[in-house]
Design a protein around this motif. Structure first.
Motif, PDB file in Angstrom:
ATOM      1  N   PHE A   1       0.618  -1.594   0.232  1.00 40.39           N
ATOM      2  CA  PHE A   1      -0.103  -0.018  -0.334  1.00 40.39           C
ATOM      3  C   PHE A   1       0.628   1.546  -0.457  1.00 40.39           C
ATOM      4  N   VAL A   2       0.742   2.419  -0.156  1.00 42.74           N
ATOM      5  CA  VAL A   2       1.317   3.863  -0.810  1.00 42.74           C
ATOM      6  C   VAL A   2       0.199   4.897  -0.479  1.00 42.74           C
ATOM      7  N   GLU A   3       1.033   5.966   0.027  1.00 46.27           N
ATOM      8  CA  GLU A   3       0.049   6.776   0.657  1.00 46.27           C
ATOM      9  C   GLU A   3      -0.183   7.574  -0.807  1.00 46.27           C
ATOM     10  N   MET A   4      -0.999   8.127  -1.183  1.00 46.63           N
ATOM     11  CA  MET A   4      -1.322   8.934  -2.556  1.00 46.63           C
ATOM     12  C   MET A   4      -1.796  10.632  -2.336  1.00 46.63           C
ATOM     13  N   ASP A   5      -1.267  11.911  -2.756  1.00 48.02           N
ATOM     14  CA  ASP A   5      -2.105  12.843  -2.120  1.00 48.02           C
ATOM     15  C   ASP A   5      -2.281  13.741  -4.086  1.00 48.02           C
ATOM     16  N   GLY A   6      -2.486  14.527  -3.792  1.00 47.87           N
ATOM     17  CA  GLY A   6      -2.944  15.905  -5.344  1.00 47.87           C
ATOM     18  C   GLY A   6      -1.516  15.475  -6.313  1.00 47.87           C
ATOM     19  N   SER A   7      -0.296  14.886  -5.558  1.00 48.62           N
ATOM     20  CA  SER A   7       1.286  15.530  -6.533  1.00 48.62           C
ATOM     21  C   SER A   7       1.165  13.895  -7.019  1.00 48.62           C
ATOM     22  N   SER A   8       0.565  13.050  -6.317  1.00 44.28           N
ATOM     23  CA  SER A   8       1.307  11.756  -6.600  1.00 44.28           C
ATOM     24  C   SER A   8       0.704  11.027  -7.902  1.00 44.28           C
ATOM     25  N   VAL A   9      -0.610  12.099  -8.947  1.00 48.11           N
ATOM     26  CA  VAL A   9      -0.682  11.447  -9.828  1.00 48.11           C
ATOM     27  C   VAL A   9      -0.615  12.889 -10.463  1.00 48.11           C
ATOM     28  N   SER A  10       0.511  13.657 -10.697  1.00 50.56           N
ATOM     29  CA  SER A  10       0.746  14.994 -11.316  1.00 50.56           C
ATOM     30  C   SER A  10       1.312  14.246 -12.830  1.00 50.56           C
ATOM     31  N   ASN A  11       0.881  14.885 -13.948  1.00 51.08           N
ATOM     32  CA  ASN A  11       1.539  14.599 -15.281  1.00 51.08           C
ATOM     33  C   ASN A  11       1.631  12.776 -15.267  1.00 51.08           C
ATOM     34  N   ILE A  12       0.468  12.630 -15.276  1.00 45.47           N
ATOM     35  CA  ILE A  12       0.070  11.140 -15.676  1.00 45.47           C
ATOM     36  C   ILE A  12      -1.005  10.432 -16.809  1.00 45.47           C
ATOM     37  N   ILE A  13      -2.054  11.685 -16.619  1.00 41.75           N
ATOM     38  CA  ILE A  13      -3.017  11.605 -17.716  1.00 41.75           C
ATOM     39  C   ILE A  13      -3.093  11.582 -18.675  1.00 41.75           C
ATOM     40  N   GLN A  14      -1.517  11.359 -19.926  1.00 42.70           N
ATOM     41  CA  GLN A  14      -1.719  11.010 -21.245  1.00 42.70           C
ATOM     42  C   GLN A  14      -0.827   9.837 -21.153  1.00 42.70           C
ATOM     43  N   GLN A  15      -0.114   8.874 -19.912  1.00 44.55           N
ATOM     44  CA  GLN A  15       1.199   7.769 -19.692  1.00 44.55           C
ATOM     45  C   GLN A  15      -0.143   6.731 -20.618  1.00 44.55           C
ATOM     46  N   GLY A  16       0.001   5.549 -20.921  1.00 45.40           N
ATOM     47  CA  GLY A  16      -0.649   4.246 -20.484  1.00 45.40           C
ATOM     48  C   GLY A  16       0.045   3.693 -19.916  1.00 45.40           C
ATOM     49  N   GLY A  17      -0.581   2.112 -19.567  1.00 47.36           N
ATOM     50  CA  GLY A  17      -0.252   1.139 -18.227  1.00 47.36           C
ATOM     51  C   GLY A  17      -0.735   1.877 -17.459  1.00 47.36           C
TER      52      GLY A  17
END
Ligand code: F6P
Length: 325
Positions: A52-68
């Protein structure tokens, strides 16, 4: 039903382009609602291991365009056992997770159904699979990207098929469903589309092929869905070799290329809408359900119905494909 304060999110089964966009939408919508988010890595396998890993808003930056998927994915045999599910449920409880958001396909949702039935774990599903074979949504995340990837490949194959005047059997994914085959076949102008739902025996396939050849075509492109009784394009090629020896035949399996790549705009928007809707559904007290889009509106379907009720292909498209080929 307890108040939701902490959500666990995971991706499971075959990955699909747009899963990252969905994870991003879940995390950011959760944060906007003052909920904390735990990312569970490697799907159900990671749930069993407590990865398990804690997530915040910045942990999902820059991923909208990534596959996988940044959360990774897996197919877990251990989760198919009672003991495996017991371990997974205990780890969810120990991590203080009040509810799960599961992003995946039919196998993922069958697992979620069991987790709810056996351990009363609250869960909302987001449909993420290139196969598009889930009821409760017009399209699943990744389907549109996979269609476009397959179509581009088919366009390229057509060039070489035409240059050499060959017959090509092109196999596309879809497990037991013909959604990808049907729509790439139409988009790629295929001469014949072989689906598990329709053409399943050699006699009928040959009759259809003969019709194609009666049109005096020099090159032909046949789309073969991987599932069904044909046994896939290689096997079919073997079965047709003798009767069609005057045609130079080639087989091309598109395979996992269909699962990768940057998601199309349509998949990114769908994933963003569904991630947002899934968190809101949990906050509104829904559980054991999947969020989907039907006729451009968000719909909530009992999770069991998404996989136990087979989604039908659009048979009108079959007639259209035949007329235009
Ligand atoms: O469910 C998605 C899918 O790509 C199917 O179309 C295909 O049959 C299967 O996964 C392949 O799975 P794997 O990557 O585990 O071989």
């Amino acid at each position: 039903m307890k108040t939701i304060k902490r959500i666990g999110v995971f991706t499971s089964g075959g990955d699909s382009p747009g899963m990252n966009a969905a994870v991003r939408a879940v995390v950011r919508t959760a944060r906007a609602n003052d909920l904390s988010v735990v990312g569970i890595r490697y799907g159900y396998q990671g749930m069993i291991k407590g990865d398990f890993v804690e997530m915040d808003g910045s942990s999902v930056s820059n991923i909208i365009q990534q596959g996988g998927t940044i959360l990774k994915s897996a197919r877990s045999d251990e989760f198919r056992t009672v003991e495996g599910r017991q371990k997974a449920a205990q780890n969810v409880l120990d991590a203080g997770i009040d509810a799960l958001i599961a992003i995946g396909g039919d196998g993922t949702f069958q697992g979620a159904t069991k987790l709810n039935e056996e351990h009363n774990v609250q869960v909302v599903g987001i449909p993420g699979t290139i196969d598009n074979d889930l009821s409760g949504t017009d399209e699943t995340i990744g389907y549109d990207t996979a269609l476009n990837t397959a179509m581009e490949a088919i366009d390229k194959i057509r060039d070489t098929a035409d240059a050499h005047e060959r017959l090509f059997l092109v196999e596309v994914m879809g497990r037991e469903a013909g959604f990808i085959a049907l729509e790439t076949g139409i988009a790629g102008g295929a001469e014949l589309i072989i689906l598990p739902e329709t053409l399943n025996n050699l006699t009928d396939i040959k009759a259809n092929l003969n019709e194609v050849f009666r049109a005096q075509r020099r090159s032909s492109l046949v789309i073969v869905a991987e599932g069904g009784q044909t046994g896939g394009a290689y096997k079919l090629g073997e079965d047709l070799k003798e009767d069609y020896s005057k045609f130079e035949m080639r087989v091309c399996i598109l395979g996992h290329i269909q699962r990768g790549g940057s998601p199309t705009a349509r998949d990114r928007v769908l994933a963003s809408r569904l991630g947002y809707a899934a968190v809101n559904a949990l906050v509104d007290g829904h559980t054991n359900a999947m969020v989907g889009v039907i006729n451009n509106e968000i719909k909530i379907t009992p999770i069991k119905n998404t996989w136990s009720k087979k989604k039908s292909i659009n048979y009108e498209l079959l007639d259209l494909a035949k007329t235009l080929s």
